[in-house]
Write an enzyme that holds these catalytic residues in place. Structure first.
Site, PDB file in Angstrom:
ATOM      1  N   PRO A   9      -6.034  12.340 -58.530  1.00 13.76           N
ATOM      2  CA  PRO A   9      -5.498  12.050 -59.855  1.00 13.76           C
ATOM      3  C   PRO A   9      -5.644  13.190 -60.856  1.00 13.76           C
ATOM      4  CG  PRO A   9      -7.499  10.771 -59.436  1.00 13.76           C
ATOM      5  CD  PRO A   9      -7.081  11.386 -58.133  1.00 13.76           C
ATOM      6  N   ASN A  10      -4.583  13.352 -61.615  1.00 18.14           N
ATOM      7  CA  ASN A  10      -4.478  14.308 -62.730  1.00 18.14           C
ATOM      8  C   ASN A  10      -4.352  15.764 -62.277  1.00 18.14           C
ATOM      9  OD1 ASN A  10      -4.771  12.246 -64.801  1.00 18.14           O
ATOM     10  ND2 ASN A  10      -6.875  12.082 -64.090  1.00 18.14           N
ATOM     11  N   ARG A  17      -3.421  20.800 -68.028  1.00 13.30           N
ATOM     12  CA  ARG A  17      -4.600  19.976 -68.292  1.00 13.30           C
ATOM     13  C   ARG A  17      -5.840  20.839 -68.544  1.00 13.30           C
ATOM     14  NH1 ARG A  17      -7.847  17.146 -63.310  1.00 13.30           N
ATOM     15  NH2 ARG A  17      -9.225  15.891 -64.606  1.00 13.30           N
ATOM     16  N   TYR A  22      -9.858  24.097 -66.035  1.00 11.36           N
ATOM     17  CA  TYR A  22      -9.137  24.164 -64.756  1.00 11.36           C
ATOM     18  C   TYR A  22      -8.192  25.359 -64.637  1.00 11.36           C
ATOM     19  CZ  TYR A  22     -10.911  19.410 -64.412  1.00 11.36           C
ATOM     20  OH  TYR A  22     -11.744  18.318 -64.359  1.00 11.36           O
ATOM     21  N   ASN A  71      -9.388  17.384 -52.673  1.00 14.22           N
ATOM     22  CA  ASN A  71      -9.914  17.306 -54.033  1.00 14.22           C
ATOM     23  C   ASN A  71      -9.510  15.944 -54.561  1.00 14.22           C
ATOM     24  OD1 ASN A  71     -10.654  17.457 -56.683  1.00 14.22           O
ATOM     25  ND2 ASN A  71      -9.750  19.473 -57.069  1.00 14.22           N
ATOM     26  N   ALA A  74     -11.369  12.568 -59.970  1.00 10.72           N
ATOM     27  CA  ALA A  74     -12.410  11.647 -60.445  1.00 10.72           C
ATOM     28  C   ALA A  74     -12.774  10.579 -59.411  1.00 10.72           C
ATOM     29  CB  ALA A  74     -11.967  10.987 -61.752  1.00 10.72           C
ATOM     30  N   GLU A  95     -14.438  18.937 -48.815  1.00 13.32           N
ATOM     31  CA  GLU A  95     -14.281  18.531 -50.221  1.00 13.32           C
ATOM     32  C   GLU A  95     -14.222  19.773 -51.107  1.00 13.32           C
ATOM     33  OE1 GLU A  95     -17.651  16.250 -51.480  1.00 13.32           O
ATOM     34  OE2 GLU A  95     -17.021  16.211 -53.587  1.00 13.32           O
ATOM     35  N   HIS A  97     -13.686  21.218 -55.288  1.00  7.44           N
ATOM     36  CA  HIS A  97     -13.489  21.030 -56.729  1.00  7.44           C
ATOM     37  C   HIS A  97     -13.245  22.381 -57.364  1.00  7.44           C
ATOM     38  CE1 HIS A  97     -14.632  16.913 -56.332  1.00  7.44           C
ATOM     39  NE2 HIS A  97     -15.654  17.317 -55.607  1.00  7.44           N
ATOM     40  N   ARG A 104     -21.384  20.043 -65.330  1.00  5.20           N
ATOM     41  CA  ARG A 104     -20.636  19.218 -66.287  1.00  5.20           C
ATOM     42  C   ARG A 104     -21.373  17.895 -66.544  1.00  5.20           C
ATOM     43  NH1 ARG A 104     -14.560  19.088 -64.457  1.00  5.20           N
ATOM     44  NH2 ARG A 104     -14.353  18.260 -66.597  1.00  5.20           N
TER      45      ARG A 104
HETATM   46  C1  DQA Z   1     -12.368  17.989 -60.220  1.00  7.39           C
HETATM   47  C2  DQA Z   1     -13.687  17.547 -60.876  1.00  7.39           C
HETATM   48  C3  DQA Z   1     -13.668  16.062 -61.170  1.00  7.39           C
HETATM   49  O1  DQA Z   1     -14.876  15.671 -61.779  1.00  7.39           O
HETATM   50  C4  DQA Z   1     -12.532  15.737 -62.109  1.00  7.39           C
HETATM   51  O2  DQA Z   1     -12.465  14.349 -62.342  1.00  7.39           O
HETATM   52  C5  DQA Z   1     -11.221  16.265 -61.635  1.00  7.39           C
HETATM   53  C6  DQA Z   1     -11.170  17.600 -61.064  1.00  7.39           C
HETATM   54  C7  DQA Z   1     -12.319  19.522 -60.026  1.00  7.39           C
HETATM   55  O3  DQA Z   1     -11.478  19.949 -59.251  1.00  7.39           O
HETATM   56  O4  DQA Z   1     -13.083  20.251 -60.651  1.00  7.39           O
HETATM   57  O5  DQA Z   1     -10.184  15.627 -61.792  1.00  7.39           O
HETATM   58  O6  DQA Z   1     -12.269  17.386 -58.953  1.00  7.39           O
END
Ligand code: DQA
Length: 140
Positions: A9-10, A17, A22, A71, A74, A95, A97, A104
Protein backbone atom coordinates in the site's frame (compact mmCIF):
# COMPACT_ATOMS: atom_id res chain seq x y z
CA UNK A 1 16.10 -16.54 -13.12
CA UNK A 2 12.64 -15.10 -12.50
CA UNK A 3 12.08 -12.56 -9.73
CA UNK A 4 8.84 -10.88 -8.70
CA UNK A 5 8.80 -7.55 -6.87
CA UNK A 6 5.63 -6.95 -4.85
CA UNK A 7 4.95 -3.49 -3.48
CA UNK A 8 2.18 -2.94 -0.97
CA UNK A 9 0.00 0.00 0.00
CA UNK A 10 0.87 3.58 -0.91
CA UNK A 11 4.01 2.55 -2.78
CA UNK A 12 2.20 3.44 -6.04
CA UNK A 13 2.74 7.04 -4.89
CA UNK A 14 6.54 6.84 -4.72
CA UNK A 15 8.08 10.05 -6.00
CA UNK A 16 5.10 12.03 -4.75
CA UNK A 17 4.58 10.59 -1.29
CA UNK A 18 6.72 12.06 1.53
CA UNK A 19 9.78 12.67 -0.70
CA UNK A 20 11.89 13.49 2.36
CA UNK A 21 11.43 9.88 3.50
CA UNK A 22 11.00 7.93 0.24
CA UNK A 23 12.81 10.09 -2.34
CA UNK A 24 11.72 11.75 -5.57
CA UNK A 25 11.77 8.83 -7.97
CA UNK A 26 8.66 6.93 -9.05
CA UNK A 27 8.89 3.14 -9.03
CA UNK A 28 8.27 2.69 -12.76
CA UNK A 29 11.31 4.81 -13.64
CA UNK A 30 13.43 2.98 -11.05
CA UNK A 31 12.22 -0.36 -12.42
CA UNK A 32 13.46 0.48 -15.93
CA UNK A 33 16.96 1.18 -14.54
CA UNK A 34 16.84 -1.93 -12.37
CA UNK A 35 16.05 -4.10 -15.40
CA UNK A 36 19.05 -2.60 -17.24
CA UNK A 37 21.32 -3.38 -14.27
CA UNK A 38 20.20 -7.03 -14.18
CA UNK A 39 19.81 -7.92 -17.87
CA UNK A 40 19.98 -11.68 -17.28
CA UNK A 41 17.04 -11.73 -14.86
CA UNK A 42 13.34 -11.62 -15.62
CA UNK A 43 11.94 -9.04 -13.21
CA UNK A 44 8.15 -8.81 -12.89
CA UNK A 45 6.38 -6.20 -10.84
CA UNK A 46 3.10 -6.11 -8.95
CA UNK A 47 1.66 -3.40 -6.72
CA UNK A 48 -1.53 -3.43 -4.70
CA UNK A 49 -3.04 -1.41 -1.90
CA UNK A 50 -5.19 -4.39 -0.90
CA UNK A 51 -3.98 -6.98 1.60
CA UNK A 52 -5.86 -9.92 0.06
CA UNK A 53 -4.58 -9.11 -3.43
CA UNK A 54 -0.99 -9.22 -2.14
CA UNK A 55 -1.73 -12.63 -0.59
CA UNK A 56 -3.27 -13.88 -3.86
CA UNK A 57 -0.19 -12.75 -5.82
CA UNK A 58 2.13 -14.48 -3.32
CA UNK A 59 0.13 -17.70 -3.79
CA UNK A 60 0.23 -17.38 -7.59
CA UNK A 61 3.96 -16.65 -7.80
CA UNK A 62 5.14 -18.65 -4.83
CA UNK A 63 5.63 -21.99 -6.57
CA UNK A 64 7.19 -20.89 -9.85
CA UNK A 65 9.40 -17.83 -9.28
CA UNK A 66 12.98 -18.11 -8.04
CA UNK A 67 12.60 -15.23 -5.63
CA UNK A 68 10.13 -12.63 -4.40
CA UNK A 69 11.14 -9.17 -3.19
CA UNK A 70 8.38 -7.91 -0.90
CA UNK A 71 7.83 -4.42 0.40
CA UNK A 72 4.50 -4.84 2.14
CA UNK A 73 4.45 -1.19 3.27
CA UNK A 74 2.47 -0.70 6.46
CA UNK A 75 1.11 -4.28 6.28
CA UNK A 76 4.60 -5.29 7.38
CA UNK A 77 3.72 -4.12 10.86
CA UNK A 78 0.18 -5.52 11.04
CA UNK A 79 -0.41 -8.48 8.77
CA UNK A 80 -0.33 -11.99 10.19
CA UNK A 81 -2.14 -13.05 6.99
CA UNK A 82 0.72 -11.92 4.72
CA UNK A 83 3.23 -13.61 7.06
CA UNK A 84 1.21 -16.83 6.81
CA UNK A 85 1.19 -16.55 2.99
CA UNK A 86 4.99 -16.14 2.94
CA UNK A 87 5.26 -19.25 5.12
CA UNK A 88 2.88 -21.19 2.88
CA UNK A 89 4.79 -20.77 -0.39
CA UNK A 90 8.00 -22.39 -1.62
CA UNK A 91 9.70 -19.39 -3.26
CA UNK A 92 12.03 -17.56 -0.88
CA UNK A 93 10.97 -14.02 0.00
CA UNK A 94 13.27 -11.13 0.86
CA UNK A 95 11.65 -8.28 2.77
CA UNK A 96 12.59 -4.77 1.69
CA UNK A 97 11.99 -1.27 2.99
CA UNK A 98 13.08 1.97 1.42
CA UNK A 99 13.40 3.83 4.71
CA UNK A 100 15.28 2.87 7.85
CA UNK A 101 12.20 1.64 9.69
CA UNK A 102 14.11 1.22 12.96
CA UNK A 103 14.92 4.95 13.01
CA UNK A 104 11.24 5.88 12.69
CA UNK A 105 8.13 5.60 14.88
CA UNK A 106 8.12 2.64 17.31
CA UNK A 107 5.20 0.97 15.50
CA UNK A 108 7.48 0.55 12.47
CA UNK A 109 10.09 -1.33 14.50
CA UNK A 110 8.08 -4.54 14.55
CA UNK A 111 7.74 -6.68 11.43
CA UNK A 112 5.54 -9.78 11.18
CA UNK A 113 7.41 -10.62 8.00
CA UNK A 114 11.10 -10.65 8.98
CA UNK A 115 10.90 -13.98 10.87
CA UNK A 116 9.35 -15.74 7.86
CA UNK A 117 11.48 -14.10 5.15
CA UNK A 118 14.95 -15.16 4.09
CA UNK A 119 16.25 -11.77 5.14
CA UNK A 120 15.39 -8.11 5.34
CA UNK A 121 17.05 -5.12 3.68
CA UNK A 122 16.08 -1.63 4.72
CA UNK A 123 17.29 1.94 4.80
CA UNK A 124 19.10 2.18 1.47
CA UNK A 125 16.35 3.96 -0.44
CA UNK A 126 15.43 2.28 -3.71
CA UNK A 127 18.86 0.62 -3.71
CA UNK A 128 17.34 -1.76 -1.14
CA UNK A 129 15.58 -3.51 -4.06
CA UNK A 130 18.88 -3.86 -5.98
CA UNK A 131 20.46 -5.44 -2.91
CA UNK A 132 17.57 -7.86 -2.50
CA UNK A 133 17.91 -9.01 -6.12
CA UNK A 134 21.66 -9.30 -5.65
CA UNK A 135 21.01 -11.60 -2.68
CA UNK A 136 19.08 -14.01 -4.93
CA UNK A 137 22.01 -14.10 -7.36
CA UNK A 138 24.47 -15.08 -4.67
CA UNK A 139 22.19 -17.35 -2.59
CA UNK A 140 19.70 -19.43 -4.54
C1 DQA B 1 8.04 1.17 4.07
C2 DQA B 1 8.07 1.42 5.59
C3 DQA B 1 6.69 1.21 6.19
O1 DQA B 1 6.73 1.46 7.58
C4 DQA B 1 5.71 2.17 5.56
O2 DQA B 1 4.41 1.94 6.07
C5 DQA B 1 5.72 2.11 4.07
C6 DQA B 1 6.99 2.02 3.38
C7 DQA B 1 9.40 1.50 3.42
O3 DQA B 1 9.60 1.05 2.30
O4 DQA B 1 10.22 2.19 4.01
O5 DQA B 1 4.68 2.21 3.42
O6 DQA B 1 7.77 -0.19 3.84
Amino acid sequence: MKILIINGPNLNLLGVREPGVYGNEGFESYLAKLGARFPGIGIDYYQSNVEGEIINRLHEAGFSYDGIVLNAGAYTHTSIAIADAVKAIRTPVVEVHISNVTAREPFRHESYLTPVCRGCIFGFGLLSYDLAIQSFLTQQ
